[in-house]
Design a protein around this motif. Structure first.
Motif, PDB file in Angstrom:
ATOM      1  N   PRO A   1       2.254 -23.486  -7.301  1.00 36.53           N
ATOM      2  CA  PRO A   1       3.567 -23.984  -8.376  1.00 36.53           C
ATOM      3  C   PRO A   1       4.251 -22.066  -8.225  1.00 36.53           C
ATOM      4  N   ARG A   2       5.734 -22.118  -8.402  1.00 34.14           N
ATOM      5  CA  ARG A   2       6.093 -21.406  -8.918  1.00 34.14           C
ATOM      6  C   ARG A   2       5.989 -21.105 -10.028  1.00 34.14           C
ATOM      7  N   LEU A   3       5.857 -19.880 -10.895  1.00 38.85           N
ATOM      8  CA  LEU A   3       5.827 -19.528 -12.121  1.00 38.85           C
ATOM      9  C   LEU A   3       8.052 -19.401 -12.744  1.00 38.85           C
ATOM     10  N   PRO A   4       7.594 -20.038 -13.622  1.00 43.25           N
ATOM     11  CA  PRO A   4       9.269 -19.930 -13.848  1.00 43.25           C
ATOM     12  C   PRO A   4       9.294 -18.639 -13.871  1.00 43.25           C
ATOM     13  N   GLN A   5      10.980 -18.523 -14.116  1.00 43.01           N
ATOM     14  CA  GLN A   5      12.218 -16.842 -13.711  1.00 43.01           C
ATOM     15  C   GLN A   5      12.108 -17.315 -15.120  1.00 43.01           C
ATOM     16  N   PRO A   6      13.027 -15.603 -15.197  1.00 43.14           N
ATOM     17  CA  PRO A   6      13.176 -15.422 -16.790  1.00 43.14           C
ATOM     18  C   PRO A   6      14.881 -15.625 -16.314  1.00 43.14           C
ATOM     19  N   ARG A   7      15.433 -16.194 -18.106  1.00 41.67           N
ATOM     20  CA  ARG A   7      16.761 -16.290 -17.769  1.00 41.67           C
ATOM     21  C   ARG A   7      17.152 -15.623 -18.224  1.00 41.67           C
ATOM     22  N   ASN A   8      18.764 -15.042 -18.694  1.00 42.26           N
ATOM     23  CA  ASN A   8      19.488 -15.097 -20.711  1.00 42.26           C
ATOM     24  C   ASN A   8      19.648 -16.442 -20.990  1.00 42.26           C
ATOM     25  N   PHE A   9      19.131 -15.929 -22.456  1.00 41.35           N
ATOM     26  CA  PHE A   9      19.730 -17.447 -23.342  1.00 41.35           C
ATOM     27  C   PHE A   9      20.799 -16.630 -24.263  1.00 41.35           C
ATOM     28  N   THR A  10      21.718 -17.221 -24.600  1.00 39.29           N
ATOM     29  CA  THR A  10      22.885 -16.500 -25.165  1.00 39.29           C
ATOM     30  C   THR A  10      23.278 -17.913 -26.451  1.00 39.29           C
ATOM     31  N   ARG A  11      23.476 -17.518 -27.241  1.00 38.24           N
ATOM     32  CA  ARG A  11      23.742 -18.089 -28.674  1.00 38.24           C
ATOM     33  C   ARG A  11      24.680 -17.266 -30.137  1.00 38.24           C
ATOM     34  N   SER A  12      25.350 -18.183 -30.460  1.00 40.54           N
ATOM     35  CA  SER A  12      26.523 -16.813 -30.648  1.00 40.54           C
ATOM     36  C   SER A  12      26.370 -18.066 -32.394  1.00 40.54           C
ATOM     37  N   ALA A  13      26.735 -17.131 -33.830  1.00 39.42           N
ATOM     38  CA  ALA A  13      26.892 -17.541 -34.594  1.00 39.42           C
ATOM     39  C   ALA A  13      27.834 -16.692 -35.873  1.00 39.42           C
ATOM     40  N   HIS A  14      28.364 -17.353 -36.669  1.00 37.67           N
ATOM     41  CA  HIS A  14      28.862 -16.523 -37.896  1.00 37.67           C
ATOM     42  C   HIS A  14      28.318 -16.571 -38.924  1.00 37.67           C
ATOM     43  N   LEU A  15      28.325 -14.923 -38.672  1.00 36.60           N
ATOM     44  CA  LEU A  15      27.605 -14.061 -40.379  1.00 36.60           C
ATOM     45  C   LEU A  15      28.108 -12.953 -40.726  1.00 36.60           C
ATOM     46  N   MET A  16      28.097 -13.249 -41.657  1.00 35.76           N
ATOM     47  CA  MET A  16      28.258 -11.356 -42.907  1.00 35.76           C
ATOM     48  C   MET A  16      30.104 -11.496 -42.086  1.00 35.76           C
ATOM     49  N   GLY A  17      30.523 -13.234 -42.104  1.00 30.17           N
ATOM     50  CA  GLY A  17      32.044 -12.432 -42.043  1.00 30.17           C
ATOM     51  C   GLY A  17      32.180 -12.328 -40.638  1.00 30.17           C
ATOM     52  N   SER A  18      31.795 -12.115 -39.450  1.00 30.87           N
ATOM     53  CA  SER A  18      31.871 -11.748 -38.380  1.00 30.87           C
ATOM     54  C   SER A  18      31.162 -12.784 -37.075  1.00 30.87           C
ATOM     55  N   HIS A  19      31.845 -12.688 -35.705  1.00 32.11           N
ATOM     56  CA  HIS A  19      31.345 -13.201 -34.772  1.00 32.11           C
ATOM     57  C   HIS A  19      30.353 -12.276 -34.325  1.00 32.11           C
ATOM     58  N   PHE A  20      28.841 -12.479 -34.908  1.00 33.59           N
ATOM     59  CA  PHE A  20      27.394 -12.128 -34.192  1.00 33.59           C
ATOM     60  C   PHE A  20      26.892 -12.763 -31.681  1.00 33.59           C
ATOM     61  N   THR A  21      26.584 -12.357 -31.432  1.00 27.11           N
ATOM     62  CA  THR A  21      26.843 -13.311 -30.216  1.00 27.11           C
ATOM     63  C   THR A  21      24.753 -12.430 -29.639  1.00 27.11           C
ATOM     64  N   PHE A  22      23.606 -13.736 -29.871  1.00 25.92           N
ATOM     65  CA  PHE A  22      22.337 -13.097 -29.595  1.00 25.92           C
ATOM     66  C   PHE A  22      21.920 -13.354 -28.417  1.00 25.92           C
ATOM     67  N   THR A  23      21.368 -12.827 -27.807  1.00 22.84           N
ATOM     68  CA  THR A  23      20.973 -13.017 -25.824  1.00 22.84           C
ATOM     69  C   THR A  23      19.404 -12.779 -26.047  1.00 22.84           C
ATOM     70  N   ALA A  24      18.294 -13.314 -25.788  1.00 17.03           N
ATOM     71  CA  ALA A  24      17.127 -13.516 -25.325  1.00 17.03           C
ATOM     72  C   ALA A  24      16.540 -13.549 -23.967  1.00 17.03           C
ATOM     73  N   VAL A  25      15.869 -12.934 -23.121  1.00 22.53           N
ATOM     74  CA  VAL A  25      15.744 -12.736 -21.899  1.00 22.53           C
ATOM     75  C   VAL A  25      14.184 -13.102 -21.702  1.00 22.53           C
ATOM     76  N   SER A  26      14.119 -14.779 -21.112  1.00 23.14           N
ATOM     77  CA  SER A  26      12.921 -14.790 -21.413  1.00 23.14           C
ATOM     78  C   SER A  26      12.731 -15.881 -20.241  1.00 23.14           C
ATOM     79  N   ALA A  27      11.045 -15.922 -19.342  1.00 23.88           N
ATOM     80  CA  ALA A  27      11.030 -17.447 -18.809  1.00 23.88           C
ATOM     81  C   ALA A  27      10.603 -18.835 -19.794  1.00 23.88           C
ATOM     82  N   ASP A  28      10.106 -18.300 -20.915  1.00 20.71           N
ATOM     83  CA  ASP A  28      10.018 -18.938 -21.708  1.00 20.71           C
ATOM     84  C   ASP A  28      10.963 -20.090 -22.544  1.00 20.71           C
TER      85      ASP A  28
END
Length: 360
Positions: free
Chosen positions: A33-60
């Motif tokens: 079986p192939r092991l899960p490959q890492p991907r870029n996961f991204t979500r945006s949020a409005h914080l501190m009066g500004s636009h934030f973007t969070f990106t996490a690299v993970s196979a999980d």
């Protein structure tokens, strides 16, 4: 018990090996079986009066989204704790007691204020969180104005700005503003601090690669899912929505501040929204400042220092710091860089294709 002949031991070993390999290939021998490959996961949020973007690299994917949500909650917590606009924040409590009494704050808030005062001292007051006590005498409406306010009005507007009148007591971790009417506002450094804390939390949860962008306050670590480093673009003030240059980096902060969205003009002279706390006049000479250093909180404060000092003094100031670089775009369109800065410049208005992160 009789010993097993060597020939039978060899035969059993071969049969056992054969049974094991049968599960690895098709038709009786199955592929592993192939092991899960890492991907870029991204979500945006409005914080501190500004636009934030969070990106996490993970196979999980479960871990990635948990870490991103934790990072968002951490930024929200810091905003509630230190917001100038939240009536319940500890900064608001300090401002209400200005000239009256000291206010005990959390150690975290005390330490953050202490670091801002060190930056004020280092920069000769170019960075000053007591700017909030200044009178608002300008309207940054992108329009042509007849004239600047009268000199006496400008001088009076900064009478309550003085970082040296922020009194700290390490024994009780209390803060007091010496004069009535003084106010502090951590806006010049708070987004960078929020990004730094969120990143530390995500790394602690096991995210080995990621990027957080708090409205131009960028901090990245590790690598992208495809193994490449992070590409950070620097905008071109002369052409909105375009890019003038980029950096390929990791484990570093890249903070860009622009002085070209909130401004006015007088007789064709451009005046941006960043005020020199010494004079009360808008800082002039620069349209954009990008700071590169390991600490996103420090970078967030240094961009304002450079704006206030101007192109020549600002560049000399950064060149005197260890581990910090910058690039500047002046009002007349010149690009200046510190002695250790290496940029990739665009020769056309088109930007190269970038990896599209996965979104929920």
């Amino acid at each position: 018990m009789r010993p097993v002949p060597a020939s039978r031991v060899l035969l059993l070993a071969c049969l056992t090996a054969g049974l094991a390999w049968c599960g690895l290939f098709p038709g009786g021998l199955r592929a592993a079986p192939r092991l899960p490959q890492p991907r870029n996961f991204t979500r945006s949020a409005h914080l501190m009066g500004s636009h934030f973007t969070f990106t996490a690299v993970s196979a999980d994917d479960s871990l990635a989204w948990r870490a991103i949500r934790a990072g968002i909650r951490e930024a929200q917590r810091i905003d509630r704790l230190c917001s100038y606009w939240d009536s319940t924040s500890q900064i608001t409590q300090v401002n209400r007691a200005a000239g009256i009494r000291p206010v005990v704050v959390d150690q975290e808030v005390f330490d953050l204020i202490r670091r801002t005062l060190k930056l004020s001292e280092l920069s000769g007051g170019a960075f000053d969180i007591t700017f909030a006590g200044g009178e608002k005498i300008y309207t940054f409406d992108r329009q042509e104005h007849a004239a600047l306010p009268a000199p006496e009005v400008v001088k009076a507007s900064v009478a309550r700005i003085n970082y040296q009148k922020v009194l700290l007591d390490p024994a009780t971790h209390s803060v007091m503003l010496q004069d009535k009417g003084m106010r502090i506002n951590l806006a010049g450094i708070l987004q960078g601090y929020g990004v730094r804390r969120a990143q530390a939390l995500m790394k602690q949860m096991g995210i080995q690669g990621g990027l957080i962008n708090g409205s131009g306050d960028v901090s990245c670590w590790g690598k992208q899912a495809d193994g490449s480093l992070w590409r950070i673009a620097i905008g071109d003030p002369a052409f909105p929505q375009s890019v003038s240059s980029w950096l390929t980096v990791t484990d570093v902060a890249v903070v860009t501040a622009g002085n070209y969205e909130q401004y006015f003009t007088v007789k064709g002279q451009y005046y941006g929204h960043i005020i020199d706390p010494h004079t009360g006049y808008p800082a002039t000479g620069l349209r954009s400042v990008t700071i590169i250093c390991p600490d996103v909180e420090l970078a967030d404060g240094l961009d304002e220092v450079v704006f206030v000092k101007g192109p020549e003094q600002g560049l000399a100031f950064i060149n005197g710091l260890k581990g910090v670089d910058c690039t500047l775009i002046t009002n007349d369109g010149r690009t200046l860089a510190s002695k250790g800065m290496q940029l990739n410049y665009y020769h056309s208005m088109g930007a190269p294709a970038s990896q599209t992160p996965t979104t929920p």
